[in-house]
Design a protein around this motif. Structure first.
Motif, PDB file in Angstrom:
ATOM      1  N   ALA A   1      -6.440   2.266   8.062  1.00  0.00           N
ATOM      2  CA  ALA A   1      -7.703   1.889   8.688  1.00  0.00           C
ATOM      3  C   ALA A   1      -7.887   0.374   8.688  1.00  0.00           C
ATOM      4  N   ALA A   2      -7.308  -0.292   7.697  1.00  0.00           N
ATOM      5  CA  ALA A   2      -7.438  -1.747   7.574  1.00  0.00           C
ATOM      6  C   ALA A   2      -6.209  -2.485   8.082  1.00  0.00           C
ATOM      7  N   ASN A   3      -5.236  -1.757   8.623  1.00  0.00           N
ATOM      8  CA  ASN A   3      -3.986  -2.371   9.106  1.00  0.00           C
ATOM      9  C   ASN A   3      -3.344  -3.245   8.034  1.00  0.00           C
ATOM     10  N   THR A   4      -3.334  -2.766   6.817  1.00  0.00           N
ATOM     11  CA  THR A   4      -2.869  -3.584   5.692  1.00  0.00           C
ATOM     12  C   THR A   4      -1.911  -2.798   4.807  1.00  0.00           C
ATOM     13  N   VAL A   5      -0.900  -3.506   4.352  1.00  0.00           N
ATOM     14  CA  VAL A   5       0.048  -2.963   3.386  1.00  0.00           C
ATOM     15  C   VAL A   5      -0.030  -3.812   2.127  1.00  0.00           C
ATOM     16  N   TYR A   6       0.150  -3.167   0.987  1.00  0.00           N
ATOM     17  CA  TYR A   6       0.058  -3.860  -0.292  1.00  0.00           C
ATOM     18  C   TYR A   6       1.349  -3.697  -1.083  1.00  0.00           C
ATOM     19  N   LEU A   7       1.604  -4.669  -1.926  1.00  0.00           N
ATOM     20  CA  LEU A   7       2.705  -4.565  -2.883  1.00  0.00           C
ATOM     21  C   LEU A   7       2.149  -4.953  -4.249  1.00  0.00           C
TER      22      LEU A   7
ATOM     23  N   ALA B   1       6.430   1.766  10.442  1.00  0.00           N
ATOM     24  CA  ALA B   1       6.850   1.579   9.059  1.00  0.00           C
ATOM     25  C   ALA B   1       6.733   0.109   8.694  1.00  0.00           C
ATOM     26  N   MET B   2       6.477  -0.160   7.421  1.00  0.00           N
ATOM     27  CA  MET B   2       6.330  -1.527   6.936  1.00  0.00           C
ATOM     28  C   MET B   2       7.250  -1.743   5.750  1.00  0.00           C
ATOM     29  N   GLY B   3       7.711  -2.963   5.611  1.00  0.00           N
ATOM     30  CA  GLY B   3       8.604  -3.266   4.505  1.00  0.00           C
ATOM     31  C   GLY B   3       8.292  -4.601   3.873  1.00  0.00           C
TER      32      GLY B   3
ATOM     33  N   ILE C   1       7.482   1.491   3.362  1.00  0.00           N
ATOM     34  CA  ILE C   1       6.609   2.658   3.449  1.00  0.00           C
ATOM     35  C   ILE C   1       6.492   3.078   4.904  1.00  0.00           C
ATOM     36  N   THR C   2       6.598   4.363   5.144  1.00  0.00           N
ATOM     37  CA  THR C   2       6.451   4.871   6.497  1.00  0.00           C
ATOM     38  C   THR C   2       4.980   5.138   6.809  1.00  0.00           C
ATOM     39  N   TRP C   3       4.723   5.464   8.069  1.00  0.00           N
ATOM     40  CA  TRP C   3       3.354   5.800   8.477  1.00  0.00           C
ATOM     41  C   TRP C   3       2.817   6.980   7.665  1.00  0.00           C
ATOM     42  N   ARG C   4       3.735   7.888   7.310  1.00  0.00           N
ATOM     43  CA  ARG C   4       3.341   9.077   6.555  1.00  0.00           C
ATOM     44  C   ARG C   4       3.403   8.863   5.040  1.00  0.00           C
ATOM     45  N   ASP C   5       3.502   7.591   4.619  1.00  0.00           N
ATOM     46  CA  ASP C   5       3.460   7.229   3.193  1.00  0.00           C
ATOM     47  C   ASP C   5       4.711   7.612   2.406  1.00  0.00           C
ATOM     48  N   TYR C   6       5.823   7.807   3.087  1.00  0.00           N
ATOM     49  CA  TYR C   6       7.077   7.973   2.348  1.00  0.00           C
ATOM     50  C   TYR C   6       7.546   6.590   1.927  1.00  0.00           C
ATOM     51  N   THR C   7       7.889   6.439   0.648  1.00  0.00           N
ATOM     52  CA  THR C   7       8.221   5.116   0.125  1.00  0.00           C
ATOM     53  C   THR C   7       9.672   5.031  -0.330  1.00  0.00           C
ATOM     54  N   THR C   8      10.204   3.827  -0.261  1.00  0.00           N
ATOM     55  CA  THR C   8      11.560   3.525  -0.724  1.00  0.00           C
ATOM     56  C   THR C   8      11.509   2.221  -1.501  1.00  0.00           C
TER      57      THR C   8
ATOM     58  N   TYR D   1       8.399 -11.589   1.943  1.00  0.00           N
ATOM     59  CA  TYR D   1       8.106 -11.422   3.361  1.00  0.00           C
ATOM     60  C   TYR D   1       7.693  -9.985   3.646  1.00  0.00           C
ATOM     61  N   CYS D   2       6.709  -9.864   4.504  1.00  0.00           N
ATOM     62  CA  CYS D   2       6.292  -8.563   5.005  1.00  0.00           C
ATOM     63  C   CYS D   2       6.878  -8.385   6.402  1.00  0.00           C
ATOM     64  N   ALA D   3       7.278  -7.168   6.717  1.00  0.00           N
ATOM     65  CA  ALA D   3       7.905  -6.911   8.005  1.00  0.00           C
ATOM     66  C   ALA D   3       7.433  -5.580   8.569  1.00  0.00           C
ATOM     67  N   LEU D   4       7.402  -5.505   9.893  1.00  0.00           N
ATOM     68  CA  LEU D   4       6.921  -4.321  10.604  1.00  0.00           C
ATOM     69  C   LEU D   4       8.016  -3.789  11.513  1.00  0.00           C
ATOM     70  N   ASP D   5       8.194  -2.497  11.484  1.00  0.00           N
ATOM     71  CA  ASP D   5       9.164  -1.817  12.356  1.00  0.00           C
ATOM     72  C   ASP D   5       8.378  -1.088  13.433  1.00  0.00           C
TER      73      ASP D   5
END
Length: 127
Positions: free
Chosen positions: A74-80, A33-35, A51-58, A94-98
């Motif tokens: 595929a690109a190991n990237t998260v966007y906001l 999951a990424m935040g 956002i979780t791996w399965r694309d559930y968002t909060t 800040y971006c964070a990884l769980d």
């Protein structure tokens, strides 16, 4: 070694838009999951979106309907994507990884759930 690197911050007028990117290196991105969090001067770090791996968002209530979090596994990237920006959105983002979330969990609002953090990118919204 896991690295998380944000980009895309800058100066924008109120009502404008910005898109932040967060690139994560290493296999840890897989099923993590990424935040996004932010910290304004003199204030505590606060949750923005996750956002979780399965694309559930909060989303935090203050950004819901204006910000959109998404990921490209595929690109190991998260966007906001940040629209209708307000001066009160000014902060370091800040971006964070769980890395412990797995495919079905994570995406929480507590910073303690995230174990890898980027250096942050400044977003300034002028009135």
């Amino acid at each position: 070694q896991v690295q998380v690197v944000e980009s895309g911050g800058g100066l924008v007028q109120a009502g404008g838009s910005l898109r932040l990117s967060c690139a994560a290196s290493g296999r840890t991105f897989s099923m993590s999951a990424m935040g996004w969090f932010r910290q304004a001067p003199g204030k505590e770090r606060e949750f923005v979106a996750a956002i979780t791996w399965r694309d559930y968002t909060t989303y935090a209530g203050s950004v819901k309907g204006r910000f959109t979090i998404s990921r490209d596994n595929a690109a190991n990237t998260v966007y906001l994507q940040m629209n209708s920006l307000k001066p009160e959105d000014t902060a370091v983002y800040y971006c964070a990884l769980d890395s412990h979330s797995g495919a079905y969990y994570g995406g929480g609002m507590s910073s303690y759930e995230y174990d890898y953090w980027g250096q942050g990118t400044q977003v300034t919204v002028s009135s």
